[in-house]
Design an enzyme around this catalytic site. Structure first.
Site, PDB file in Angstrom:
ATOM      1  N   LYS A  44      -2.146  -1.658  -3.854  1.00  0.00           N
ATOM      2  CA  LYS A  44      -2.997  -0.467  -3.758  1.00  0.00           C
ATOM      3  C   LYS A  44      -2.127   0.780  -3.782  1.00  0.00           C
ATOM      4  CE  LYS A  44      -6.583   1.625  -0.836  1.00  0.00           C
ATOM      5  NZ  LYS A  44      -7.355   1.539   0.422  1.00  0.00           N
ATOM      6  N   LYS A  88       0.862  -1.179   0.000  1.00  0.00           N
ATOM      7  CA  LYS A  88       0.000   0.000   0.000  1.00  0.00           C
ATOM      8  C   LYS A  88       0.895   1.225   0.000  1.00  0.00           C
ATOM      9  CE  LYS A  88      -3.980   1.989   2.425  1.00  0.00           C
ATOM     10  NZ  LYS A  88      -4.840   1.868   3.620  1.00  0.00           N
TER      11      LYS A  88
END
Length: 337
Positions: free
Chosen positions: A260, A206
């Site tokens: 992500k 992330k």
């Protein structure tokens, strides 16, 4: 017979790439990747109350929903063949504090939503996140002590929250707060509580991205955030670090891996799939969604084509599926084909 060899045949060695592109049937026959409804996970936003469908201005077409409306949405998704939902709560401001303590309430908003959806639509998967940002008064994903997001105390709390989410019926826990050791701690906590069948989809990579803005509006954390999240999210410049981070999650027991945001990190999707072979997912985040929607609303691009093309790019990059706010739109288009 007259020799009709052309200069192009000599140049290419009689290899012409366009032969396989000459007709619709040949293009379909040799297509390498396909997007299907089975590739879709639909993120939805939950708010307190009943009968609420609250449009999110920064995400045209996306709404916050009360639990009863989320149940209706789950029925629609299941009817379209979408395999799973990912749920995110927007709780009352008075319930948010420095430690995100509401995450440890068994009957908090996210857990009540899970229980209601699983009761009404048992054949759809429910994926829940244990990050603390929807629960904290400062908008960070972990517990803030002074100026530091403390790692170990946050891990203890998200592991406890994960068990409560599994108790409520969550099928997969998807921890996104990027604390060191969280996957192993959650796995041990789930197993100790008898939840060996509950999976973990790690937000393995992330990044500290500019593409999260509309999401923070959706869960009302944008105006709360003190500082930034660079001490625990990954630097967008660092691909090798991202793979090392994912490797730790694999060692700690992650069943699935997620990248992500999605589009700016297709290289990471490919590298993770190649390195570990686990089911790999991309999260097409709010900023990616909004860019396509805004351009389409202005007539600058064909929104449906851009939507489908970006989702197909994740498949080409090795992803087994995509978390996308386009899920319902895409499922309806695919159903007509």
């Amino acid at each position: 017979m007259q020799d009709r060899t052309h200069l192009v045949d000599d140049i290419t060695g009689h290899r012409r790439m366009r032969r396989n592109r000459k007709a619709d049937w040949t293009r379909r026959l040799v297509q390498e990747n396909r997007l299907t409804v089975d590739d879709l996970i639909w993120p939805i936003f939950i708010v307190p109350g009943s009968g609420i469908i609250d449009p999110i201005p920064a995400m045209p077409g996306v709404n916050r929903m009360s639990i009863d409306k989320a149940v209706e949405a789950a029925r629609e998704a299941a009817g379209l063949g979408i395999p799973a939902l990912a749920t995110f709560p927007n709780i009352e401001m008075e319930l948010r504090d420095e430690t995100g303590s509401n995450s440890l309430e068994a009957n908090n908003l996210i857990n009540m939503a899970t229980a209601a959806i699983k009761k009404a639509v048992p054949n759809i998967g429910v994926i829940t996140d244990v990050a603390l940002d929807p629960f904290t008064s400062h908008g960070h994903d972990g517990i803030l002590r002074g100026s530091e997001i403390v790692n170990d105390e946050t891990v203890d709390q998200v592991a406890r929250a994960a068990v409560m989410q599994a108790d409520a019926g969550a099928d997969i826990i998807a921890p996104s707060e990027m604390m060191d050791g969280r996957i192993g701690a959650i796995r041990m906590a789930l197993d100790a509580a008898g939840h060996q069948s509950v999976g973990i989809m790690s937000y393995a990579t992330k990044f500290a991205s500019a593409f999260y803005g509309p999401y923070r509006e959706a869960i009302s954390t944008g105006g709360l955030l003190k500082g930034d999240k660079k001490t625990y999210y990954i630097d967008p410049a660092n691909g090798t670090e991202a793979i090392r981070d994912a490797a730790l999650d694999v060692e700690e027991g992650a069943d699935m891996l997620m990248v992500k945001p999605g589009l700016p990190y297709l290289d990471i999707c490919w590298r993770m799939k190649e390195a570990f072979g686990l089911p790999t997912f991309a999260y097409q985040v709010s900023g990616e969604y909004t860019q396509i929607k805004a351009a389409a609303m202005n007539g600058w691009i064909d929104g449906d084509r851009a939507m489908l093309e970006t989702l197909l790019s994740f498949k080409r990059a090795g992803c087994d599926g995509v978390l996308t706010y386009f899920a319902v739109e895409v499922a309806k288009i695919l159903a007509k084909r």
